[in-house]
Design an enzyme around this catalytic site. Structure first.
Site, PDB file in Angstrom:
ATOM      1  N   ASN A 257      16.191 -29.870 -27.074  1.00  0.00           N
ATOM      2  CA  ASN A 257      16.210 -28.802 -26.070  1.00  0.00           C
ATOM      3  C   ASN A 257      17.669 -28.525 -25.714  1.00  0.00           C
ATOM      4  O   ASN A 257      18.284 -29.301 -24.993  1.00  0.00           O
ATOM      5  CB  ASN A 257      15.418 -29.263 -24.830  1.00  0.00           C
TER       6      ASN A 257
ATOM      7  N   LYS B 171      18.840 -26.241 -23.944  1.00  0.00           N
ATOM      8  CA  LYS B 171      18.978 -25.653 -22.595  1.00  0.00           C
ATOM      9  C   LYS B 171      19.900 -24.423 -22.631  1.00  0.00           C
ATOM     10  O   LYS B 171      19.895 -23.678 -23.595  1.00  0.00           O
ATOM     11  CB  LYS B 171      19.463 -26.707 -21.601  1.00  0.00           C
TER      12      LYS B 171
ATOM     13  N   HIS C  92       8.761 -27.276 -18.445  1.00  0.00           N
ATOM     14  CA  HIS C  92       9.886 -28.205 -18.281  1.00  0.00           C
ATOM     15  C   HIS C  92      10.172 -28.358 -16.791  1.00  0.00           C
ATOM     16  O   HIS C  92      10.045 -27.396 -16.031  1.00  0.00           O
ATOM     17  CB  HIS C  92      11.114 -27.662 -19.021  1.00  0.00           C
TER      18      HIS C  92
ATOM     19  N   GLU D  47      12.767 -28.397 -15.145  1.00  0.00           N
ATOM     20  CA  GLU D  47      13.752 -27.454 -14.596  1.00  0.00           C
ATOM     21  C   GLU D  47      13.096 -26.103 -14.295  1.00  0.00           C
ATOM     22  O   GLU D  47      13.454 -25.430 -13.330  1.00  0.00           O
ATOM     23  CB  GLU D  47      14.930 -27.309 -15.576  1.00  0.00           C
TER      24      GLU D  47
ATOM     25  N   GLU E  50       8.270 -36.606 -19.238  1.00  0.00           N
ATOM     26  CA  GLU E  50       9.687 -36.637 -18.892  1.00  0.00           C
ATOM     27  C   GLU E  50       9.845 -36.977 -17.413  1.00  0.00           C
ATOM     28  O   GLU E  50       9.736 -36.086 -16.547  1.00  0.00           O
ATOM     29  CB  GLU E  50      10.314 -35.261 -19.142  1.00  0.00           C
TER      30      GLU E  50
ATOM     31  N   GLY F 274      18.812 -35.956 -17.846  1.00  0.00           N
ATOM     32  CA  GLY F 274      20.223 -35.606 -17.683  1.00  0.00           C
ATOM     33  C   GLY F 274      20.984 -36.537 -16.768  1.00  0.00           C
ATOM     34  O   GLY F 274      22.103 -36.229 -16.350  1.00  0.00           O
TER      35      GLY F 274
ATOM     36  N   SER G 180      17.056 -38.682 -21.073  1.00  0.00           N
ATOM     37  CA  SER G 180      18.245 -39.409 -21.496  1.00  0.00           C
ATOM     38  C   SER G 180      18.017 -40.255 -22.751  1.00  0.00           C
ATOM     39  O   SER G 180      18.522 -41.375 -22.853  1.00  0.00           O
ATOM     40  CB  SER G 180      18.779 -40.277 -20.344  1.00  0.00           C
TER      41      SER G 180
HETATM   42  C1  PEP Z   1      15.264 -32.504 -21.338  1.00  0.00           C
HETATM   43  O1  PEP Z   1      15.928 -31.575 -20.948  1.00  0.00           O
HETATM   44  O2  PEP Z   1      14.096 -32.294 -21.676  1.00  0.00           O
HETATM   45  C2  PEP Z   1      15.868 -33.831 -21.408  1.00  0.00           C
HETATM   46  C3  PEP Z   1      15.106 -34.833 -21.674  1.00  0.00           C
HETATM   47  O3  PEP Z   1      17.220 -33.899 -21.174  1.00  0.00           O
HETATM   48  P1  PEP Z   1      18.144 -35.201 -21.391  1.00  0.00           P
HETATM   49  O4  PEP Z   1      17.803 -35.783 -22.748  1.00  0.00           O
HETATM   50  O5  PEP Z   1      19.535 -34.700 -21.322  1.00  0.00           O
HETATM   51  O6  PEP Z   1      17.814 -36.164 -20.292  1.00  0.00           O
END
Ligand code: PEP
Length: 270
Positions: free
Chosen positions: A28, A30, A114, A116, A186, A192, A231
């Site tokens: 992803n 973003k 997601h 976000e 997640e 992040g 992460s």
């Molecule tokens: C994500 O945006 O779905 C995500 C898991 O980000 P990150 O790997 O940076 O934590």
């Protein structure tokens, strides 16, 4: 095999082995990159991954780079995905795009729900479910993201929160349609932040999700892919991906670095 879900429900799952779930690593990107950096990364990944990695791989660039990235991925083993679509099929919805539109660019996966989008754009469980339906209607695979906040985990309501998110999607569609979805667990506190759920913590939630699904349909529960995100990096991927209910990863930050992302794909392919 009988499993006790966190909700205290006993669920019966078919013996593992009857179902083979291919791993999927999804990147992803973003809201990052430029037209040229997106093309360079896509070209590099296509060359590095094709023929050498034994898992499914998809990258989800910003919408405006879909055309560029699609051209770079042509003929490779890397699939194209979108980060979001609207749930409607057309009309006066300024700034949004439909599932049919991203399908035209060659997308085969779309992220929906997601965290976000849930937090910044107030997407409810119901809207997320409608988006998943719109993606399926355009013959693509929705990757439905679910996850709890740190406060919810600390309050001990992770299972309830995730259950509400997953059940909203199940309730909106037939069992056959739901079997065409992928779930991405997640934990919001791990996205992040550099904080990752331990493999055991992640496995516990993944198994819980599979049990929730088994309450409706045991066969779908065994076949559906459940990715972990939060992460994920080259150095923690193997431990997470070795868990029996973790079928791949949704990768944010590390998907922007070719070597890191390829190393995660390699960890999934062993
Ligand atoms: C994500 O945006 O779905 C995500 C898991 O980000 P990150 O790997 O940076 O934590």
């Amino acid at each position: 095999m009988h499993v006790l879900s966190k909700a205290g429900t006993i669920c019966r799952l078919f013996a593992v082995g009857a179902f083979v779930r291919d791993s999927l690593i999804a990147g992803n990107w973003k809201m990052n990159g430029t037209r040229s950096s997106a093309a360079a990364l896509a070209r590099g990944l296509a060359a590095a991954v094709s023929g050498s990695v034994r898992c499914d791989v998809v990258i989800c660039p910003p919408l405006v780079f879909l055309q560029e990235v699609a051209e770079c991925l042509a003929g490779s083993d890397v699939a194209l995905g979108a980060q979001n679509v609207d749930h409607r099929t057309e009309g006066a919805v300024t700034g949004e795009v439909t599932a049919g539109m991203v399908k035209e660019f060659g997308c085969s996966y779309v992220l929906v729900g997601h965290s976000e989008r849930r937090s910044l754009f107030h997407e409810s469980d119901e809207v997320v479910a409608e988006k998943a339906l719109a993606v399926l209607a355009s013959e693509m695979t929705p990757i439905v993201c679910v996850g709890e906040t740190l406060a919810q985990r600390q309050a001990g309501v992770t299972s309830r929160v995730i259950g509400d998110q997953v059940r909203a999607v199940m309730a909106a569609m037939t069992p056959v349609a739901f079997a065409g979805c992928i779930i991405a667990y997640e934990p919001i506190w791990a996205i992040g932040t550099g904080e990752t759920a331990t493999p055991e913590m992640a496995q516990a939630v993944h198994s819980d999700i599979r049990c929730m699904i088994a309450e409706q349909d045991a066969e779908t529960a065994q076949g559906i892919r459940i990715l972990y995100g939060g992460s994920v990096k080259a150095d923690n991927a193997s431990g997470l991906l070795a868990q029996s209910d973790i079928d791949g990863a949704l990768v944010g930050g590390a998907s922007l670095k070719q070597d890191e992302f390829v190393a995660i794909c390699e960890a999934a392919g062993v």
